[in-house]
Write a protein that holds these residues in place. Structure first.
Motif, PDB file in Angstrom:
ATOM      1  N   ARG A 158      16.721  -1.314  42.282  1.00 24.22           N
ATOM      2  CA  ARG A 158      17.651  -2.223  42.971  1.00 24.22           C
ATOM      3  C   ARG A 158      17.635  -1.968  44.474  1.00 24.22           C
ATOM      4  O   ARG A 158      17.657  -2.895  45.276  1.00 24.22           O
TER       5      ARG A 158
ATOM      6  N   GLY B 257      14.602  -3.400  45.922  1.00 19.30           N
ATOM      7  CA  GLY B 257      14.472  -4.835  45.682  1.00 19.30           C
ATOM      8  C   GLY B 257      13.227  -5.177  44.887  1.00 19.30           C
ATOM      9  O   GLY B 257      12.626  -6.252  45.091  1.00 19.30           O
TER      10      GLY B 257
ATOM     11  N   ASP C 290       8.294  -6.898  46.191  1.00 19.03           N
ATOM     12  CA  ASP C 290       9.665  -7.413  46.191  1.00 19.03           C
ATOM     13  C   ASP C 290       9.667  -8.916  45.925  1.00 19.03           C
ATOM     14  O   ASP C 290      10.672  -9.590  46.100  1.00 19.03           O
TER      15      ASP C 290
END
Length: 340
Positions: free
Chosen positions: A108, A111, A136
């Protein structure tokens, strides 16, 4: 030839003209990271090492050409990595990281959307590391590209194994060479090492127009020590004598066991005179005299017979030099018997 085969051949050709063969893993991995970027379209490709005992994973080499940056030297807990989850689940690729591993804080934070991983396993199936790609963005990676990932992982694994084998062979060769040139009882140079090193020193002395002093040491009465105290004590006496000679000589002196109860010391001559030869002889005779601990016995030894010669700058024959030393030693032995 199929399109897949043609592309594979092109990739392998690229590897052939990559940096020259090197013992450094980096020279193998970095070109593969670039190729992995090209075949997958992922702008972050990296190679990691895994310490399962320490439970950490470290990014060793990385290639970043987009917004996502995977830094080299990054070390993270192994338990929390996508690589570990991929290995456990047998999932090598996803372009939807959130749906697969949404609970991963690292994913997270970075990303991550697309993730590709190949475990690097050695012959014994030990997990060495991983070869990875990430983005990402959601990027589809074809089955063909995933096959390249597997191929690259195998190439790295085989390289690591070959390096380990070469290192093992080099270590074994050094050990064998050491054993071949070391007297197994005393730990000092043996006759083979003496002949080789003396030959080299004679050549060097000839080039520099300098002399060597070569001493031949015979341990008078050694048979009587064996007969009186036993062979174990005799061996211990030889070991103690070798240690005393090594400790009493200069760091650049060559101290060797010629065989049985005979030793040789080779020294760079500081002066070309009868006095210098006699001083060296007397020093070695004094060094070999005294009390020696041999097993449970204390041997009061009167000292060895030592013959010393000075080599000529034109002398290159090691056997002749040693014969002359041996003859000088026997002259000294006879003189000592006559009390001189």
């Amino acid at each position: 030839m199929t399109g897949h085969a043609k592309r594979l051949a092109a990739v392998l050709k690229r590897l052939e003209v990559a940096p020259e063969v090197s013992t450094r893993l980096e020279a193998v991995v970095r070109p593969l990271l670039k190729l992995l970027e090209e075949v997958t379209g992922l702008h972050s490709t990296y190679f990691t090492m895994i310490d399962e005992i320490g439970q950490v994973q470290t990014v060793i080499y990385a290639r970043n050409t987009g917004r996502l940056i995977i830094p080299e030297g990054l070390t993270v807990p192994w338990q929390d990595t996508l690589c570990r989850r991929a290995v456990l689940e047998g999932r090598r690729y996803t372009q939807d990281v959130a749906s697969c591993w949404g609970d991963s804080a690292a994913a997270r934070e970075l990303g991550l959307k697309t993730y590709l991983s190949e475990p690097i396993r050695l012959i014994d199936d030990a997990l060495y590391g991983t070869l990875c790609g990430a983005s990402d963005e959601a990027i589809p990676v074809t089955a063909e590209a995933q096959q390249y990932l597997t191929l690259f992982g195998q190439l790295i694994s085989r390289y690591i194994e070959s390096e380990r084998l070469l290192n093992l062979l080099a270590t074994e060769n050094r050990t064998l060479a050491q054993h071949a040139n070391t007297d197994p009882l005393t730990g000092i140079a043996n006759r083979r090492a003496l002949l080789h090193e003396l030959g080299q020193r004679l050549d060097q002395s000839a080039q520099e127009d300098r002399l060597l002093h070569v001493a031949f040491i015979d341990l008078d009465g050694f048979k009587a020590i064996n007969d009186r105290f036993g062979h174990d004590a005799g061996d211990r006496f030889l070991i103690e004598m070798a240690n005393r000679l090594k400790a009493g000589c200069r760091a650049d002196d060559l101290v060797a066991r010629y065989g049985g109860d005979e030793f040789v010391v080779v020294r760079q001559a500081e002066a070309d005179s009868a006095a210098a030869l006699d001083a060296f002889k007397r020093y070695l005779e004094g060094l070999t005299a005294g009390e020696f601990h041999a097993c449970d016995d204390l041997i009061d030894y009167p000292g060895a017979s030592v013959g010393v010669i000075a080599t000529s700058p034109r002398q290159h024959d090691t056997h002749t030099v040693l014969q002359l030393c041996d003859a000088a030693m026997y002259e000294r032995k006879q003189a000592r018997r006559m009390g001189r």
